[in-house]
Write an enzyme that holds these catalytic residues in place. Structure first.
Site, PDB file in Angstrom:
ATOM      1  CB  SER A 135     -20.849  -5.547  59.385  1.00  0.00           C
ATOM      2  OG  SER A 135     -19.909  -4.684  60.010  1.00  0.00           O
ATOM      3  CE  LYS A 189     -20.050  -8.938  59.991  1.00  0.00           C
ATOM      4  NZ  LYS A 189     -19.403  -9.419  61.208  1.00  0.00           N
ATOM      5  CG  HIS A 192     -16.591  -6.373  57.364  1.00  0.00           C
ATOM      6  ND1 HIS A 192     -16.688  -6.433  58.741  1.00  0.00           N
ATOM      7  CD2 HIS A 192     -17.029  -5.141  57.020  1.00  0.00           C
ATOM      8  CE1 HIS A 192     -17.155  -5.294  59.210  1.00  0.00           C
ATOM      9  NE2 HIS A 192     -17.379  -4.491  58.180  1.00  0.00           N
ATOM     10  CG  ASN A 193     -15.856  -9.320  61.335  1.00  0.00           C
ATOM     11  OD1 ASN A 193     -16.535  -8.549  60.666  1.00  0.00           O
ATOM     12  ND2 ASN A 193     -16.370 -10.015  62.333  1.00  0.00           N
ATOM     13  CD  GLU A 196     -14.649  -4.761  63.023  1.00  0.00           C
ATOM     14  OE1 GLU A 196     -14.741  -5.023  64.246  1.00  0.00           O
ATOM     15  OE2 GLU A 196     -15.546  -5.039  62.205  1.00  0.00           O
TER      16      GLU A 196
END
Length: 500
Positions: A135, A189, A192-193, A196
């Site tokens: 990222s 991940k 995480h997105n 986001e």
């Protein structure tokens, strides 16, 4: 070529992320071989390396076999190609030239089960496989991203000396760690997105409230965001939002600010959708992320929204931005302060939801993930990097079994301090007709989580009425079913060990 002269790592896939990551690796002093299916991108990467004085450390190849043979054993190749079939095709090609003990690492955004499927297939050939979330976008890849490798521990041990220097560096150390086995790196991940998505939507709602309810112009908005970025909201997304708001139209100079010319339709690549789907599968509430995804969906029906606005205007209902109320300087500042507090409180809820999702998946899969360590490696390089991630790390250091960030003493205190401002912002937005789906969802999540009794008792009674799903009582053990249609009957059935 002598083994000592060979490259320490290879990278396959030289689009923007791949090319920048390759240059980053070369700049850190590691010799890297690069390959791309279309040779022009290989040429571009080599030319950039030469221009930046990194030519001795970056070698380009146009034949996959020669590319693989240029690597020192155990050969380690990072692939950065589009998820799905292109990854499978790339792996198939590489495997034809690799030997037992060699390593393939997928650095793209991939569905975690695909990573586990590929690892199992390659294991039969003696090859090691990892899924490594990366990222930070173009800038992060070039200067230091956050890297989330999961899969074969033996593969991580080989690549660790390289990625610990290539990733972002913070006062807490390099922004990478061995996440865990299987597809855990891809899953982390993905979450995480998802976070986001929530962050971006919350920031856009803060912008909308200040602009539409408060009447702030772009210069005032940029100033407010810069002020926030110097305090507890310090983060990459707040920082770039201030820059975006201050950017004048570079294609039509003198005609205002660029952000006002951008069409209000948001794209997506799928990781936010995966996050919401996984939350549903695991029965984990993530309303902030879910509402941010819905907001992207509704942004996509631009023509319908324009038509709906016309329909309601003809019926006498003006849109929220038809007439902005004039606020005094003092009232504007109060709104800026309130929105700042509401944004921070909502952000805490969003990250709490994401951490809960990671923990639920970790428990299901037996990954034994360290939530505090996940927060630590997000402190630098990645898109959601923010000052308060260090405090999330400390919260899990205090209590590794913390059920939610919302019950950590420090975060609870901050939520209480921002409670009134949070409610004022959501109320003002609702009264003005300004949608704040993620900010409102965060507040509803907070209110639900801190309430000892919810109206779910009525929902469960309804389920028992129409489907005989049974219910539990607060004053008796076991599961019960009632014949609800006869309101004068006391008939009920008590069952033991039967659940809905």
């Amino acid at each position: 070529m002598a083994e000592a002269d060979k490259s320490q790592v290879g990278l396959c896939g030289l689009a923007v992320m791949g090319q920048n990551l390759a240059l980053n690796v070369a700049e850190k002093g590691f010799k890297i071989s690069v390959y791309n299916r279309s040779g022009d991108k290989t040429d571009n990467a080599v030319a950039r390396a030469q221009k930046e004085g990194l030519g001795d450390n970056l070698v380009g190849f146009k034949d996959m076999g020669e590319f693989v043979q240029s690597l020192a054993k155990p050969r380690c190749v990072i692939i950065l190609v589009k998820a799905g079939a292109p990854v499978d095709a790339t792996i198939e090609g590489l495997a034809q030239h690799m030997e037992p003990g060699d390593i393939i690492i997928d650095g793209g955004n991939e569905w975690y089960e695909n990573t586990e499927r590929r690892a199992k297939a390659l294991e039969e050939k003696g090859l090691l496989y990892m899924g490594m979330g990366v990222s930070g976008g173009e800038e992060g890849a070039r200067n230091g991203p956050s890297m989330m490798p999961g899969g074969a521990k033996a593969a991580f041990d080989v690549i660790e000396p390289i990625i610990t220097k290539v990733c972002a560096q913070t006062d807490s150390g390099p922004c990478t760690t061995y996440v865990g086995p299987g597809g855990s790196g891809n899953f982390v991940k993905m979450v995480h997105n998802g976070i986001e998505y929530g962050d971006m939507q919350l920031i856009s709602e803060a912008y909308d409230v200040l602009k539409t309810v408060g009447g702030l112009n772009n210069s005032e908005l940029a100033a407010a965001f810069n002020e926030w970025n110097a305090a507890e909201l310090d983060s990459f997304l707040i920082e770039i939002s201030a820059l975006i708001l201050a950017k004048e139209d570079d294609q039509k100079p003198g005609e205002g600010f660029l952000v006002d010319k951008i069409l209000d339709k948001t794209g997506m690549k799928g990781t936010g959708k995966w996050t919401v789907q996984q939350a549903a599968e695991l029965s984990v509430a993530i309303p902030t992320v879910a509402s941010s995804l819905d907001a992207r969906f509704i942004s996509g029906v631009k023509d319908e929204r324009v038509a709906a606005q016309a329909t309601y205007m003809s019926a006498g209902l003006e849109p929220a931005d038809a007439e902005v109320a004039a606020l005094t300087p003092e009232e504007k500042q109060q709104l800026v302060d309130d929105v700042r507090a509401a944004l921070y409180a909502s952000k805490i809820c969003s990250y709490a939801q994401g951490m809960n999702l990671i923990r639920a998946k970790s428990n299901e899969q037996g990954w034994n993930l360290d939530l505090g360590e996940m927060a630590r490696i997000w402190k630098g390089g990645c898109i959601i990097r923010a000052r308060f991630l260090d405090r999330i790390k400390k919260a899990y250091d205090r209590d590794a079994d913390l059920p939610s960030l919302l019950v950590d003493g420090e975060f609870a205190k901050e939520l209480v301090e921002r409670n009134d401002a949070w409610r004022r912002v959501v109320t003002s937005a609702i009264n003005a007709g300004v949608a704040t789906p993620s900010m409102s969802s965060s507040l509803a999540y907070f209110d639900s989580y801190r309430r000892g009794r919810l109206p779910a008792n009525l929902v469960q009674a309804q389920r028992d009425f129409f489907g005989s799903h049974t219910y539990e009582r607060v004053d008796m053990d076991g599961w019960h079913h009632t014949v609800w249609s006869d309101m004068n009957s006391a008939d009920s059935i008590t069952t033991s060990g039967y659940s809905a």
